[in-house]
Design an enzyme around this catalytic site. Structure first.
Site: not given
Length: 238
Positions: A33, A60, A62, A65, A123, A215
């Protein structure tokens, strides 16, 4: 696209750190990603490099608009031949329809159209923050399900959501609705800035179609070993 992918979030500031990390996976075909930080720094050439190396890719960004702008942007992104792209569901049905139209228009002949999914609630979002900061009344789950209904009506492939929400989404929307679930941690990992988190095993049991891990793999002392551990727990879907 491979079934039930484990997607590694390449949350790095630039190309050098990304390449250093990927050297741990020589010969591996990954699903990765690329988010806003890395894309805004390195742009389209990095996407071409990752695709040339054979990796599957979730871009990714997002998008959120007006419909015309999103359609035109998706038309450009479609030419990159990535596997998944996304929008914010709160942009509305017309915007999501326009996103799919842009992908249809921009995909080169003979190529697969990227799957377009929509972010419902991040999340990192809590119900309290949704109620008080976004001024959206009701439960977080009810709002997620409302947005999922709009995503389905717009003809998109699925959503980015918490794995905790997957069973309710399956019941309300159906089993063919693709669910990509970030906020994945091993039991011993730190939660950091996520709130609605689950382990890979729990995500599998809840019925998620894909998980996104950052991570826990990218900052591990041995990224390949960490990847294998996450993958083993995720793939053991019994």
């Amino acid at each position: 696209m491979q079934p039930n992918p484990l997607i590694i979030a390449l949350d790095f500031p630039g190309k050098a750190d990304t390449e250093r990390f990927l050297r741990h996976f020589s010969g591996e075909t990954l699903f990765v990603k690329v988010g806003m930080e890395l894309f805004y720094k390195e742009g389209v050439p990095l996407i071409h490099d990752l695709k040339a190396a054979g990796h599957h890719l979730f871009l990714d960004l997002k998008l959120h608009d007006i419909p015309t702008t999103v359609r035109r942007a998706m038309k450009q992104l479609a030419s990159l031949e990535v596997d998944i792209v996304n929008v914010h569901a709160m942009g509305g049905t017309a915007m999501m329809v326009a996103a799919q139209e842009g992908l249809d228009e921009g995909t080169p002949a003979g190529r697969g159209i990227p799957s377009c999914i929509a972010v419902t609630q991040l999340t990192s979002m809590t119900e309290k923050a949704m109620n008080e900061q976004l001024y959206i009344a009701g439960s977080l789950m009810d709002h997620v399900l409302h947005l999922c209904g709009q995503v389905k009506a717009a003809g998109l492939a699925g959503v980015v959501c918490s794995a905790q929400e997957v069973p309710a989404i399956r019941e309300a929307i159906g089993s063919q609705f693709f669910t990509v679930t970030p906020g994945i941690r091993m039991a011993e990992d730190e939660v950091n800035d996520q709130h609605r988190v689950v382990t890979p095993a729990d995500a599998a049991k809840l019925g998620a179609d894909a998980i996104v891990v950052g991570r826990g793999i990218t900052r591990a002392a041995d990224p390949l070993a960490a990847y294998r551990a996450y993958e083993t727990e995720w793939r053991n879907r019994g």
